[in-house]
Design a protein around this motif. Sequence first.
Motif, short mmCIF file in Angstrom:
data_model
loop_
_atom_site.label_atom_id
_atom_site.label_comp_id
_atom_site.label_asym_id
_atom_site.label_seq_id
_atom_site.Cartn_x
_atom_site.Cartn_y
_atom_site.Cartn_z
N LEU A 123 0.83 -1.21 0.00
CA LEU A 123 0.00 0.00 0.00
C LEU A 123 0.86 1.26 0.00
O LEU A 123 0.54 2.25 -0.66
CB LEU A 123 -0.94 0.01 1.21
N TYR A 124 1.96 1.22 0.72
CA TYR A 124 2.88 2.36 0.80
C TYR A 124 3.42 2.70 -0.59
O TYR A 124 3.46 3.85 -1.00
CB TYR A 124 4.03 2.03 1.76
N GLN A 131 -1.55 6.17 -6.59
CA GLN A 131 -2.70 5.32 -6.88
C GLN A 131 -3.97 5.77 -6.15
O GLN A 131 -5.06 5.52 -6.62
CB GLN A 131 -2.36 3.88 -6.50
N PHE A 132 -3.80 6.42 -4.99
CA PHE A 132 -4.95 6.77 -4.15
C PHE A 132 -5.20 8.27 -4.16
O PHE A 132 -4.28 9.07 -4.01
CB PHE A 132 -4.73 6.29 -2.72
N ARG A 133 -6.50 8.63 -4.34
CA ARG A 133 -6.89 10.04 -4.34
C ARG A 133 -6.85 10.63 -2.94
O ARG A 133 -6.56 11.80 -2.75
CB ARG A 133 -8.32 10.19 -4.88
N SER A 134 -7.22 9.79 -1.94
CA SER A 134 -7.33 10.27 -0.57
C SER A 134 -7.24 9.07 0.37
O SER A 134 -7.12 7.93 -0.06
CB SER A 134 -8.69 10.96 -0.37
N MET A 138 -8.03 5.10 -0.41
CA MET A 138 -7.07 4.06 -0.08
C MET A 138 -7.74 2.95 0.76
O MET A 138 -7.55 1.77 0.50
CB MET A 138 -5.89 4.62 0.71
N LYS A 139 -8.56 3.38 1.74
CA LYS A 139 -9.24 2.38 2.59
C LYS A 139 -10.21 1.55 1.77
O LYS A 139 -10.36 0.35 2.02
CB LYS A 139 -9.96 3.09 3.74
N ALA A 140 -10.87 2.17 0.80
CA ALA A 140 -11.80 1.43 -0.06
C ALA A 140 -11.04 0.43 -0.92
O ALA A 140 -11.51 -0.71 -1.13
CB ALA A 140 -12.58 2.41 -0.94
N GLN A 141 -9.88 0.81 -1.40
CA GLN A 141 -9.07 -0.07 -2.25
C GLN A 141 -8.34 -1.14 -1.45
O GLN A 141 -7.92 -2.15 -2.01
CB GLN A 141 -8.03 0.77 -3.02
#
Length: 150
Positions: A123-124, A131-134, A138-141
Motif C-alpha cells: 500500500l505504501y 494510486q490513491f486520491r485520498s 485508499m481504505k476502499a481499495q
Amino acid sequence: MSDVASQKRIAASILKCGVNRVWFDPERLSDIQNAISREDLRGLITDGAIKAHQKKGVSRGRARVRTAQRAYGHRKGAGKRKGAQGARTPSKRSWIQKIRAIRKVLVTLRDEGTIDRHLYRVLYRKAAGGQFRSVAHMKAQMEIIAGRLK
C-alpha cells in the motif's frame, strides 16, 4: 491665538514630533508666550501645559473582521481569486498534504495490526505512485488489494 509659532517649533523639537502634533493648553497661553528658552518649554512640558498629540494610525479592526470571515470560509469566491488554482495552492503542496495523511494512516493501521507488514509495504508503494486520491479512497481499495494478495 497669539504668536507662539516659535514656541511651537521648539516644543516640537523637544518632544521629537511634528509641529502639527504639538498641543498648547489654552489656559496657559500667557505662560507659553513668556517661555523663550528651551528650558522654559521643558518645564511647561513637565507641567502638562504642552503635550504631543498621539499619532493617528489606520485601524486594523475591519481587517481583523475580514480575516475572521475568511477563516470561516467566506469572501473566498471566484470573484476574489486572482491566480489559477495551481498558483493559490500549488500541486506539490496538495500532494504533500495528501501523501502525509495516507502514510500516517498506514503507519497506524500497521501498528494496530489491522494490516501486516507485507500489505503495508504494498500500500505504501502504491500510495507513493499516486494510486490513491485520498485516505478514504485508499481504505476502499485496501480490501480489494488484500483480497488479491491472499
